[in-house]
Motif scaffolding. Structure first.
Motif, short mmCIF file in Angstrom:
data_model
loop_
_atom_site.label_atom_id
_atom_site.label_comp_id
_atom_site.label_asym_id
_atom_site.label_seq_id
_atom_site.Cartn_x
_atom_site.Cartn_y
_atom_site.Cartn_z
N ALA A 81 26.78 35.14 36.39
CA ALA A 81 28.04 34.75 35.85
C ALA A 81 28.68 35.79 34.97
N LEU A 82 29.93 35.99 34.55
CA LEU A 82 30.43 36.96 33.75
C LEU A 82 31.33 36.30 32.86
N ILE A 83 31.23 37.08 31.62
CA ILE A 83 31.71 36.74 30.30
C ILE A 83 32.54 38.03 29.93
N VAL A 84 33.94 37.93 29.67
CA VAL A 84 34.75 39.14 29.49
C VAL A 84 35.74 38.87 28.34
N ASP A 102 39.95 48.24 37.45
CA ASP A 102 40.37 49.22 38.52
C ASP A 102 39.29 49.94 39.42
N ILE A 103 38.20 50.10 38.67
CA ILE A 103 37.07 50.75 39.28
C ILE A 103 36.04 49.67 40.07
N LEU A 104 36.09 48.33 40.04
CA LEU A 104 35.63 47.26 40.52
C LEU A 104 36.03 47.29 42.04
N ASP A 105 35.14 47.05 42.85
CA ASP A 105 35.57 46.94 44.29
C ASP A 105 36.31 45.71 44.24
N ARG A 106 37.06 45.16 45.38
CA ARG A 106 37.74 44.20 45.20
C ARG A 106 36.93 42.92 45.64
N GLU A 107 36.00 43.29 46.46
CA GLU A 107 35.07 41.94 46.78
C GLU A 107 33.62 41.94 45.96
N SER A 108 33.70 42.78 44.77
CA SER A 108 32.38 42.92 44.05
C SER A 108 32.23 41.72 43.39
N LEU A 109 33.11 40.86 43.05
CA LEU A 109 32.94 39.67 42.20
C LEU A 109 33.13 38.42 42.81
N THR A 110 33.27 38.32 44.18
CA THR A 110 33.49 37.31 45.16
C THR A 110 32.53 35.95 44.51
N GLY A 111 33.21 34.95 44.09
CA GLY A 111 32.62 33.81 43.92
C GLY A 111 31.82 33.73 42.55
N THR A 112 31.77 34.68 41.90
CA THR A 112 31.28 34.70 40.50
C THR A 112 32.06 33.96 39.30
N PRO A 113 31.33 32.94 38.70
CA PRO A 113 32.00 32.30 37.63
C PRO A 113 32.36 33.27 36.51
N VAL A 114 33.47 33.18 35.85
CA VAL A 114 33.97 33.92 34.72
C VAL A 114 34.67 33.09 33.63
N LEU A 115 34.10 33.54 32.51
CA LEU A 115 34.68 32.84 31.21
C LEU A 115 35.43 34.11 30.56
N ILE A 116 36.71 33.93 30.42
CA ILE A 116 37.68 34.98 29.81
C ILE A 116 37.90 34.66 28.50
N GLY A 117 37.81 35.56 27.59
CA GLY A 117 38.23 35.60 26.13
C GLY A 117 39.07 36.72 25.88
N ALA A 118 39.79 36.69 24.79
CA ALA A 118 40.60 37.57 24.20
C ALA A 118 41.00 37.39 22.80
N ASN A 119 41.28 38.45 21.91
CA ASN A 119 41.54 38.32 20.70
C ASN A 119 42.77 39.36 20.21
N ARG A 134 43.77 36.38 33.70
CA ARG A 134 43.30 35.38 34.79
C ARG A 134 43.84 35.92 36.30
N PRO A 135 45.08 36.38 36.46
CA PRO A 135 45.28 36.97 37.86
C PRO A 135 44.43 38.30 38.18
N LEU A 136 43.97 38.98 37.33
CA LEU A 136 43.09 40.16 37.69
C LEU A 136 41.81 39.49 38.22
N PHE A 137 41.35 38.23 37.85
CA PHE A 137 40.02 37.88 38.67
C PHE A 137 40.34 36.81 39.85
N ALA A 138 41.61 36.64 39.92
CA ALA A 138 42.11 36.02 41.18
C ALA A 138 41.99 37.07 42.16
N TYR A 139 42.60 38.03 41.81
CA TYR A 139 42.73 39.34 42.74
C TYR A 139 41.30 39.63 43.25
N LEU A 140 40.13 39.58 42.44
CA LEU A 140 39.02 39.77 42.52
C LEU A 140 38.02 38.98 43.39
N HIS A 141 38.81 37.75 43.55
CA HIS A 141 38.14 36.57 44.39
C HIS A 141 36.97 36.04 43.41
#
Length: 215
Positions: A81-84, A102-119, A134-141
């Protein structure tokens, strides 16, 4: 085989100390606690993007990652899982955070649960999580959980009634991430001689040769 899950934490804060990193640490601690309550052990690997800023730029310019960055990318893309967390600049994510995406391969996070934070300094930017990040991680599947956790400067106040709303958002987001992790079958320890393990899930040798794979 191990039952321990790995959570990668990516913080795009620029200062030291950083409220971005502080939020990332609280999200990670809450997620580990939620997993522990479900009988699941977890480890956390935290990465400050500012430590990789030059390597990220070199990757964008040359088309391949220097060794330290390549190792970090592998740890991030093979985590359970990933927290960003990114600061909000000019109503959106930081340039350093976007460069990392931008340097991540488009398929590299496919199916990975992600918790997004911002401040940010003001709660007026809280919608940036949904309209920009959120759309960035939808693009990365990837699979971002429903709750995004935003923290304004006022959320770090000293009074209990001032910090309670942020604490509630952190707990809700961490609970959703833990549920997403628990719902996924745990994969056996990766084979260290498997190219996908060394290069990162979904990132083949073309990545090292200038991003030729995964398009």
């Amino acid at each position: 085989m191990t039952d321990t899950r790995r959570i990668a934490v990516v913080s795009a804060g620029l200062s030291t100390p950083s409220s971005t990193r502080m939020l990332a640490d609280r999200l990670a601690a809450a997620a580990v606690a939620q997993l522990d309550a479900r009988g699941i052990d977890a480890t956390v690997e935290a990465f400050e993007l500012r430590d990789y800023a030059h390597d990220i730029t070199n990757n964008l310019l040359a088309g391949f990652a220097p060794p330290a960055l390549e190792k970090m990318l592998t740890q991030v893309t093979t985590a359970d899982a990933l927290i960003v967390v990114t600061p909000i600049f000019s109503t959106s994510y930081s340039g350093l955070f976007k460069s990392f995406i931008d340097i991540l391969d488009r398929e590299s996070l496919t199916g990975t649960p992600v918790l997004i934070g911002a401040n940010a300094g003001t709660a007026r930017h809280s919608l940036a999580i949904d309209y920009a990040i959120r759309p960035l991680f939808a693009y990365l599947h990837a699979e971002p959980v429903s709750t995004g956790v935003f923290a304004a400067s006022s959320d770090w106040g000293g009074k209990e009634d001032e910090v309670a709303p942020l604490s509630a958002r952190i707990e809700r987001g961490a609970r959703e991430l833990a549920e997403a992790i628990a719902a996924k079958p745990h994969v056996e320890d990766a084979d260290p001689f498997d190219p996908d393990t060394y290069l990162g899930a979904g990132r083949g040798f073309g990545h090292l040769l200038g991003g030729l794979a995964g398009e």
